[in-house]
Motif scaffolding. Structure first.
Motif, PDB file in Angstrom:
ATOM      1  N   LYS A   1       0.916  -1.116  -0.063  1.00 43.15           N
ATOM      2  CA  LYS A   1       0.071   0.127  -0.050  1.00 43.15           C
ATOM      3  C   LYS A   1       0.952   1.193   0.044  1.00 43.15           C
ATOM      4  N   ASN A   2       2.194   1.250   0.119  1.00 39.35           N
ATOM      5  CA  ASN A   2       3.168   2.271  -0.012  1.00 39.35           C
ATOM      6  C   ASN A   2       2.741   3.460   0.940  1.00 39.35           C
ATOM      7  N   LEU A   3       2.260   2.876   2.264  1.00 39.68           N
ATOM      8  CA  LEU A   3       2.318   4.030   3.287  1.00 39.68           C
ATOM      9  C   LEU A   3       3.556   4.609   3.892  1.00 39.68           C
ATOM     10  N   ALA A   4       4.618   3.660   3.428  1.00 40.77           N
ATOM     11  CA  ALA A   4       5.914   4.034   3.816  1.00 40.77           C
ATOM     12  C   ALA A   4       6.747   3.641   2.949  1.00 40.77           C
ATOM     13  N   PRO A   5       7.902   4.344   2.157  1.00 39.15           N
ATOM     14  CA  PRO A   5       8.804   3.713   1.294  1.00 39.15           C
ATOM     15  C   PRO A   5       9.515   2.509   1.770  1.00 39.15           C
ATOM     16  N   ALA A   6      10.074   1.833   0.717  1.00 45.51           N
ATOM     17  CA  ALA A   6      10.982   0.542   1.217  1.00 45.51           C
ATOM     18  C   ALA A   6      11.889   0.839   2.305  1.00 45.51           C
ATOM     19  N   ARG A   7      12.218  -0.141   3.048  1.00 42.37           N
ATOM     20  CA  ARG A   7      13.215   0.449   4.119  1.00 42.37           C
ATOM     21  C   ARG A   7      14.508   0.109   3.480  1.00 42.37           C
ATOM     22  N   ASP A   8      15.405   1.258   4.155  1.00 37.43           N
ATOM     23  CA  ASP A   8      16.792   1.399   3.496  1.00 37.43           C
ATOM     24  C   ASP A   8      16.771   2.270   2.265  1.00 37.43           C
ATOM     25  N   SER A   9      15.922   2.607   1.688  1.00 42.06           N
ATOM     26  CA  SER A   9      15.760   3.195   0.510  1.00 42.06           C
ATOM     27  C   SER A   9      15.879   4.904   0.847  1.00 42.06           C
ATOM     28  N   ALA A  10      16.124   5.588  -0.232  1.00 41.30           N
ATOM     29  CA  ALA A  10      16.609   7.018   0.101  1.00 41.30           C
ATOM     30  C   ALA A  10      15.129   7.662   0.435  1.00 41.30           C
ATOM     31  N   GLU A  11      14.069   7.147  -0.216  1.00 40.87           N
ATOM     32  CA  GLU A  11      12.797   7.692   0.352  1.00 40.87           C
ATOM     33  C   GLU A  11      12.333   7.542   1.474  1.00 40.87           C
TER      34      GLU A  11
ATOM     35  N   TYR B   1      14.445   7.318   4.076  1.00 35.68           N
ATOM     36  CA  TYR B   1      15.187   8.108   5.033  1.00 35.68           C
ATOM     37  C   TYR B   1      14.321   9.667   4.762  1.00 35.68           C
ATOM     38  N   LYS B   2      13.725  10.039   3.810  1.00 33.88           N
ATOM     39  CA  LYS B   2      13.065  11.415   3.699  1.00 33.88           C
ATOM     40  C   LYS B   2      11.709  11.183   4.416  1.00 33.88           C
ATOM     41  N   LEU B   3      11.152   9.989   4.444  1.00 39.01           N
ATOM     42  CA  LEU B   3      10.095   9.885   5.469  1.00 39.01           C
ATOM     43  C   LEU B   3      10.322  10.293   6.934  1.00 39.01           C
ATOM     44  N   LEU B   4      11.477   9.401   7.356  1.00 37.75           N
ATOM     45  CA  LEU B   4      11.874   9.550   8.691  1.00 37.75           C
ATOM     46  C   LEU B   4      12.099  10.904   8.766  1.00 37.75           C
ATOM     47  N   GLU B   5      12.827  11.705   7.804  1.00 32.92           N
ATOM     48  CA  GLU B   5      13.104  13.278   8.239  1.00 32.92           C
ATOM     49  C   GLU B   5      11.856  13.887   8.420  1.00 32.92           C
ATOM     50  N   TRP B   6      10.605  13.667   7.892  1.00 36.10           N
ATOM     51  CA  TRP B   6       9.405  14.408   7.827  1.00 36.10           C
ATOM     52  C   TRP B   6       8.994  13.881   9.413  1.00 36.10           C
ATOM     53  N   LEU B   7       8.875  12.721   9.644  1.00 39.05           N
ATOM     54  CA  LEU B   7       8.455  12.311  10.981  1.00 39.05           C
ATOM     55  C   LEU B   7       9.181  12.741  12.074  1.00 39.05           C
ATOM     56  N   ASN B   8      10.689  12.794  11.990  1.00 36.36           N
ATOM     57  CA  ASN B   8      11.197  13.688  12.865  1.00 36.36           C
ATOM     58  C   ASN B   8      10.818  15.285  13.197  1.00 36.36           C
ATOM     59  N   PHE B   9      10.549  15.684  11.844  1.00 32.54           N
ATOM     60  CA  PHE B   9      10.145  17.193  12.002  1.00 32.54           C
ATOM     61  C   PHE B   9       9.020  17.431  12.532  1.00 32.54           C
ATOM     62  N   ILE B  10       7.867  16.570  12.288  1.00 32.99           N
ATOM     63  CA  ILE B  10       6.702  16.734  12.687  1.00 32.99           C
ATOM     64  C   ILE B  10       6.612  16.476  14.358  1.00 32.99           C
ATOM     65  N   THR B  11       7.474  15.374  14.805  1.00 32.85           N
ATOM     66  CA  THR B  11       7.228  15.057  16.096  1.00 32.85           C
ATOM     67  C   THR B  11       8.190  16.066  17.120  1.00 32.85           C
ATOM     68  N   GLY B  12       9.347  16.450  16.380  1.00 25.96           N
ATOM     69  CA  GLY B  12      10.360  17.429  17.092  1.00 25.96           C
ATOM     70  C   GLY B  12      10.009  18.935  17.135  1.00 25.96           C
ATOM     71  N   GLU B  13       9.708  19.155  15.847  1.00 24.73           N
ATOM     72  CA  GLU B  13       9.296  20.628  15.545  1.00 24.73           C
ATOM     73  C   GLU B  13       7.958  21.081  15.761  1.00 24.73           C
ATOM     74  N   LEU B  14       7.191  20.397  15.531  1.00 24.32           N
ATOM     75  CA  LEU B  14       5.714  20.794  15.615  1.00 24.32           C
ATOM     76  C   LEU B  14       4.898  20.114  16.836  1.00 24.32           C
ATOM     77  N   HIS B  15       5.073  18.859  16.966  1.00 27.32           N
ATOM     78  CA  HIS B  15       4.127  18.192  18.266  1.00 27.32           C
ATOM     79  C   HIS B  15       4.792  18.966  19.484  1.00 27.32           C
ATOM     80  N   LYS B  16       6.083  18.763  19.653  1.00 22.68           N
ATOM     81  CA  LYS B  16       6.660  19.111  21.008  1.00 22.68           C
ATOM     82  C   LYS B  16       6.274  20.523  21.192  1.00 22.68           C
ATOM     83  N   ASN B  17       6.316  21.462  20.230  1.00 21.03           N
ATOM     84  CA  ASN B  17       6.047  22.927  20.287  1.00 21.03           C
ATOM     85  C   ASN B  17       4.646  23.329  20.672  1.00 21.03           C
TER      86      ASN B  17
END
Length: 204
Positions: A80-90, A92-108
């Motif tokens: 269903k492609n709700l997350a790109p394949a593990r170890d792919s460049a994409e 890591y881009k998803l991880l970047e977004w998840l970290n941004f949302i949790t650290g920069e939005l959620h916690k603020n």
């Protein structure tokens, strides 16, 4: 699987992911103030952190922290492609977004829910949140979703933060890409399904 949630809390993100995945799950409501379940059980005995979300896997393991939970859900339905394949460049881009949302939005957002914090301090955090939303708005130019054309678990998380912005009366009307994105995500039947189950919108 069993999702421990509180209506409209950050647990809405994995709830949307479960609906998108089409996986069977049970929903267990948590009173976050009392740290109790609806049947009166002590939630702290299940999750000592006392927070939602928590996902009880069929194996008996309990997983906490939203960004981890949504990836577990996505990886169970890789097609269903709700997350790109593990170890792919994409991925890591998803991880970047998840970290941004949790650290920069959620916690603020956290100080905005604390009645003991003065308004001038809350205004400081509102300004910080606006800056983070402006970044997201800029990245959504020409895109349907954060990763492009494909909806991913990061979108359910950002949408939850946009609902929090509404609840805190943050004016995002000038962020046109973000507002169109919010409407796009809200129109997804799976998102409406999660909102309905949490009592956040009337069933059609």
């Amino acid at each position: 699987m069993k999702l421990y949630y509180s209506p409209g809390a950050c647990s809405l993100s994995p709830h949307i992911a479960l609906c998108e995945a089409g996986l069977p799950y049970d929903l267990v409501k948590v009173d976050l103030k009392a740290k109790k379940l609806e049947n009166g059980d002590d939630y702290l005995k299940i999750n000592p952190k006392g927070q939602v979300p928590a996902l009880a896997l069929d194996s008996g393991e309990l997983v906490t922290e939203g960004p981890v939970i949504v990836q577990i859900i996505a990886d169970q339905v890789a097609a269903k492609n709700l997350a790109p394949a593990r170890d792919s460049a994409e991925r890591y881009k998803l991880l970047e977004w998840l970290n941004f949302i949790t650290g920069e939005l959620h916690k603020n957002f956290s100080p905005l829910f604390n009645p003991a914090i003065p308004d001038e301090v809350k205004n400081f955090f509102k300004d910080r949140i606006m800056g983070k939303f402006k970044h997201a708005d800029s990245q959504l130019a020409g895109r349907d979703y954060l990763m492009g054309k494909q909806f991913t678990v990061a979108d359910g998380y950002l949408y939850t933060m946009l609902r929090w912005a509404d609840g805190n009366k943050l004016d995002l009307s000038g962020l046109k890409n973000l507002m169109a994105y919010k409407d796009r995500v809200a129109a997804r039947p799976t998102v409406q399904q999660a909102l309905t189950r949490e009592g956040l919108m009337k069933a059609a």
